[in-house]
Design a protein around this motif. Sequence first.
Motif, PDB file in Angstrom:
ATOM      1  N   LEU A 151      88.474  12.312  39.433  1.00 41.49           N
ATOM      2  CA  LEU A 151      88.926  11.068  39.309  1.00 41.49           C
ATOM      3  C   LEU A 151      90.443  11.248  39.613  1.00 41.49           C
ATOM      4  O   LEU A 151      91.268  12.223  39.312  1.00 41.49           O
ATOM      5  CB  LEU A 151      88.801  10.442  37.712  1.00 41.49           C
ATOM      6  CG  LEU A 151      87.461  10.143  37.252  1.00 41.49           C
ATOM      7  CD1 LEU A 151      87.461   9.975  35.877  1.00 41.49           C
ATOM      8  CD2 LEU A 151      87.060   8.820  37.896  1.00 41.49           C
ATOM      9  N   PRO A 152      90.908  10.171  40.472  1.00 39.06           N
ATOM     10  CA  PRO A 152      92.239  10.089  41.070  1.00 39.06           C
ATOM     11  C   PRO A 152      93.309   9.711  40.093  1.00 39.06           C
ATOM     12  O   PRO A 152      93.857   8.656  40.367  1.00 39.06           O
ATOM     13  CB  PRO A 152      91.931   9.197  42.216  1.00 39.06           C
ATOM     14  CG  PRO A 152      91.244   8.260  41.796  1.00 39.06           C
ATOM     15  CD  PRO A 152      90.116   8.996  40.880  1.00 39.06           C
ATOM     16  N   PHE A 153      93.405  10.547  38.872  1.00 39.63           N
ATOM     17  CA  PHE A 153      94.526  10.104  37.888  1.00 39.63           C
ATOM     18  C   PHE A 153      95.922  10.257  38.585  1.00 39.63           C
ATOM     19  O   PHE A 153      96.760   9.433  37.864  1.00 39.63           O
ATOM     20  CB  PHE A 153      94.241  11.095  36.775  1.00 39.63           C
ATOM     21  CG  PHE A 153      93.191  10.933  35.964  1.00 39.63           C
ATOM     22  CD1 PHE A 153      92.945   9.854  34.988  1.00 39.63           C
ATOM     23  CD2 PHE A 153      92.103  11.743  36.084  1.00 39.63           C
ATOM     24  CE1 PHE A 153      91.898   9.630  34.449  1.00 39.63           C
ATOM     25  CE2 PHE A 153      91.116  11.873  35.526  1.00 39.63           C
ATOM     26  CZ  PHE A 153      90.869  10.551  34.480  1.00 39.63           C
ATOM     27  N   HIS A 154      96.167  10.689  39.549  1.00 43.38           N
ATOM     28  CA  HIS A 154      97.434  10.839  40.210  1.00 43.38           C
ATOM     29  C   HIS A 154      97.854   9.386  40.880  1.00 43.38           C
ATOM     30  O   HIS A 154      99.049   9.226  40.930  1.00 43.38           O
ATOM     31  CB  HIS A 154      97.653  11.475  41.574  1.00 43.38           C
ATOM     32  CG  HIS A 154      96.645  11.112  42.477  1.00 43.38           C
ATOM     33  ND1 HIS A 154      95.223  11.613  42.624  1.00 43.38           N
ATOM     34  CD2 HIS A 154      96.696  10.532  43.751  1.00 43.38           C
ATOM     35  CE1 HIS A 154      94.605  11.053  43.830  1.00 43.38           C
ATOM     36  NE2 HIS A 154      95.855  10.458  44.184  1.00 43.38           N
ATOM     37  N   GLN A 155      96.778   8.302  40.822  1.00 44.59           N
ATOM     38  CA  GLN A 155      97.151   6.936  41.279  1.00 44.59           C
ATOM     39  C   GLN A 155      97.873   6.152  40.140  1.00 44.59           C
ATOM     40  O   GLN A 155      97.971   4.959  40.470  1.00 44.59           O
ATOM     41  CB  GLN A 155      95.777   6.193  41.730  1.00 44.59           C
ATOM     42  CG  GLN A 155      95.279   6.908  42.864  1.00 44.59           C
ATOM     43  CD  GLN A 155      94.165   6.469  43.471  1.00 44.59           C
ATOM     44  OE1 GLN A 155      93.294   5.779  42.716  1.00 44.59           O
ATOM     45  NE2 GLN A 155      93.948   6.256  44.787  1.00 44.59           N
ATOM     46  N   LEU A 156      97.644   6.574  38.945  1.00 48.04           N
ATOM     47  CA  LEU A 156      98.222   5.914  37.818  1.00 48.04           C
ATOM     48  C   LEU A 156      99.848   6.036  37.634  1.00 48.04           C
ATOM     49  O   LEU A 156     100.443   7.194  37.525  1.00 48.04           O
ATOM     50  CB  LEU A 156      97.812   6.556  36.433  1.00 48.04           C
ATOM     51  CG  LEU A 156      96.291   6.587  36.544  1.00 48.04           C
ATOM     52  CD1 LEU A 156      95.816   7.084  35.175  1.00 48.04           C
ATOM     53  CD2 LEU A 156      95.465   5.060  36.412  1.00 48.04           C
ATOM     54  N   LYS A 157     100.426   5.124  38.068  1.00 51.07           N
ATOM     55  CA  LYS A 157     101.872   4.926  38.267  1.00 51.07           C
ATOM     56  C   LYS A 157     102.859   4.308  37.369  1.00 51.07           C
ATOM     57  O   LYS A 157     103.795   4.349  36.894  1.00 51.07           O
ATOM     58  CB  LYS A 157     102.240   4.819  39.685  1.00 51.07           C
ATOM     59  CG  LYS A 157     101.851   5.435  40.930  1.00 51.07           C
ATOM     60  CD  LYS A 157     102.327   6.754  40.724  1.00 51.07           C
ATOM     61  CE  LYS A 157     101.616   7.619  42.081  1.00 51.07           C
ATOM     62  NZ  LYS A 157     101.980   8.882  42.131  1.00 51.07           N
ATOM     63  N   TYR A 165      88.684   0.759  38.165  1.00 50.74           N
ATOM     64  CA  TYR A 165      88.093   1.948  39.050  1.00 50.74           C
ATOM     65  C   TYR A 165      87.111   1.575  40.182  1.00 50.74           C
ATOM     66  O   TYR A 165      86.110   0.897  39.875  1.00 50.74           O
ATOM     67  CB  TYR A 165      87.496   3.001  38.322  1.00 50.74           C
ATOM     68  CG  TYR A 165      86.964   4.318  38.915  1.00 50.74           C
ATOM     69  CD1 TYR A 165      87.961   5.170  39.484  1.00 50.74           C
ATOM     70  CD2 TYR A 165      85.619   4.281  39.049  1.00 50.74           C
ATOM     71  CE1 TYR A 165      87.417   6.153  40.265  1.00 50.74           C
ATOM     72  CE2 TYR A 165      85.289   5.642  40.266  1.00 50.74           C
ATOM     73  CZ  TYR A 165      86.185   6.372  40.691  1.00 50.74           C
ATOM     74  OH  TYR A 165      85.698   7.272  41.264  1.00 50.74           O
ATOM     75  N   SER A 166      87.189   1.765  41.253  1.00 50.30           N
ATOM     76  CA  SER A 166      86.578   1.586  42.561  1.00 50.30           C
ATOM     77  C   SER A 166      86.076   2.860  43.122  1.00 50.30           C
ATOM     78  O   SER A 166      86.916   3.656  43.328  1.00 50.30           O
ATOM     79  CB  SER A 166      87.090   0.569  43.611  1.00 50.30           C
ATOM     80  OG  SER A 166      86.607   0.622  44.712  1.00 50.30           O
ATOM     81  N   LEU A 167      84.871   3.157  43.405  1.00 52.67           N
ATOM     82  CA  LEU A 167      84.358   4.558  44.148  1.00 52.67           C
ATOM     83  C   LEU A 167      85.042   4.308  45.456  1.00 52.67           C
ATOM     84  O   LEU A 167      85.505   5.653  45.844  1.00 52.67           O
ATOM     85  CB  LEU A 167      82.557   4.277  44.301  1.00 52.67           C
ATOM     86  CG  LEU A 167      81.824   4.716  43.258  1.00 52.67           C
ATOM     87  CD1 LEU A 167      80.300   4.548  43.404  1.00 52.67           C
ATOM     88  CD2 LEU A 167      82.426   6.014  42.414  1.00 52.67           C
ATOM     89  N   GLU A 168      85.242   3.418  46.013  1.00 47.72           N
ATOM     90  CA  GLU A 168      85.878   3.445  47.462  1.00 47.72           C
ATOM     91  C   GLU A 168      87.380   3.744  47.660  1.00 47.72           C
ATOM     92  O   GLU A 168      88.040   4.365  48.025  1.00 47.72           O
ATOM     93  CB  GLU A 168      85.539   2.270  48.286  1.00 47.72           C
ATOM     94  CG  GLU A 168      84.111   2.049  48.444  1.00 47.72           C
ATOM     95  CD  GLU A 168      83.501   1.622  47.338  1.00 47.72           C
ATOM     96  OE1 GLU A 168      83.906   1.058  46.425  1.00 47.72           O
ATOM     97  OE2 GLU A 168      82.131   1.686  47.436  1.00 47.72           O
ATOM     98  N   GLN A 169      88.202   3.191  46.423  1.00 45.49           N
ATOM     99  CA  GLN A 169      89.648   3.031  46.355  1.00 45.49           C
ATOM    100  C   GLN A 169      90.284   3.807  45.206  1.00 45.49           C
ATOM    101  O   GLN A 169      91.227   3.878  44.937  1.00 45.49           O
ATOM    102  CB  GLN A 169      90.179   1.330  46.382  1.00 45.49           C
ATOM    103  CG  GLN A 169      89.698   0.797  47.697  1.00 45.49           C
ATOM    104  CD  GLN A 169      89.855  -0.760  47.424  1.00 45.49           C
ATOM    105  OE1 GLN A 169      91.283  -1.035  47.241  1.00 45.49           O
ATOM    106  NE2 GLN A 169      89.045  -1.672  47.322  1.00 45.49           N
ATOM    107  N   GLY A 170      89.536   4.133  44.246  1.00 42.30           N
ATOM    108  CA  GLY A 170      89.821   4.806  43.265  1.00 42.30           C
ATOM    109  C   GLY A 170      90.472   3.719  42.209  1.00 42.30           C
ATOM    110  O   GLY A 170      89.810   2.621  41.993  1.00 42.30           O
ATOM    111  N   PHE A 171      91.582   4.064  41.589  1.00 41.72           N
ATOM    112  CA  PHE A 171      92.169   3.030  40.455  1.00 41.72           C
ATOM    113  C   PHE A 171      93.065   1.888  41.258  1.00 41.72           C
ATOM    114  O   PHE A 171      94.042   2.413  41.959  1.00 41.72           O
ATOM    115  CB  PHE A 171      93.111   3.790  39.503  1.00 41.72           C
ATOM    116  CG  PHE A 171      92.212   4.728  38.488  1.00 41.72           C
ATOM    117  CD1 PHE A 171      91.384   4.315  37.677  1.00 41.72           C
ATOM    118  CD2 PHE A 171      92.347   6.133  38.902  1.00 41.72           C
ATOM    119  CE1 PHE A 171      90.551   5.072  36.776  1.00 41.72           C
ATOM    120  CE2 PHE A 171      91.513   7.129  37.966  1.00 41.72           C
ATOM    121  CZ  PHE A 171      90.913   6.393  36.812  1.00 41.72           C
TER     122      PHE A 171
END
Length: 233
Positions: A151-157, A165-171
Motif C-alpha cells: 500500500l502506498p502509505f507515502h502518499q499520506l501527506k 483507496y483506489s487500485l489505480e491511483q492509490g490514496f
Amino acid sequence: MSFKQARAFHPGLAWLIHQRPYRDTSALCEFFTQDHGRISVIVLNCRSKKRRALLIPFQPLWIEVKGEGGLKMLTQIESEGPALRLMGASSFCGLYLNELILKTLTQTDPTSEIFMAYQHALKTLSAQPHQQASTLRHFEMTLLEQLGYALPFHQLKNPEAYYEYSLEQGFIEYTIPADTRLSYDTLKAIEQRNWSTPQQARASKYLMRQAIQAALHDQTLQARTLWQPVEIA
C-alpha cells in the motif's frame, strides 16, 4: 526428461494448500514449501492409508519430489510433526490463507518471507484463535509487500485529510469524511500494523480486501462466497 530420469530433491518443509483428483487413484497437489515456494506435484496411490492421513491441511510435511519442469512427481512423504489444530472459524481462516497463496503466488515468486509469515499465521490461529483478525491482517500485508503490491502509505501527506483507496491511483485525498474514506490517523496506524481498536480493525479489513484484488488479477476468493455463515475475520 522423464520423471524416472530426473533426480529427486527435498524442497524443504512443506504444507499442502490444495489437492484435486488426478486420474483413478492419484491427486494433483499444490504444496507451499520452504525452499522452492509453491510447487505442483502428482501424488500416486493417494488412497493408501498413510497418504490419506498425511494429505490434509495444516499438516507439516517432509516430501521428496522428482521433476525438472513445472510439474513434479512425489517420491516420498513423511510427517514433520503433529498437524496444527485449527478449530471452528480458525479453520476457515487457515483455508482462506491457503487460497490466497494458491491464487496469488506463481511458481517463480520469491517466497521466503511469505513462507515464514504463513507458518506464523497458522501457529497463531491454532494457539490463539481469538487473534484471528490480527493474524490475517499481518499475513495479508506481508503478502502484498513481498509481491510488489504494498500500500502506498507515502502518499499520506495531510494529517487533517481523509483518504479513499483506489487500485489505480492509490490514496486519494479529500477534505470531507465519507463512509468509504479513512482518516489520516487510522491509515498511519494501519501502516504500523496497529489495528487494536474496533475502528482500526474494521478499516484494515476493508482496506486489505480492496488491496488484495490487485494481486488476485480478477480471480474470486471462494472463501468469501462459500463460507458466508462463518465470517472470515
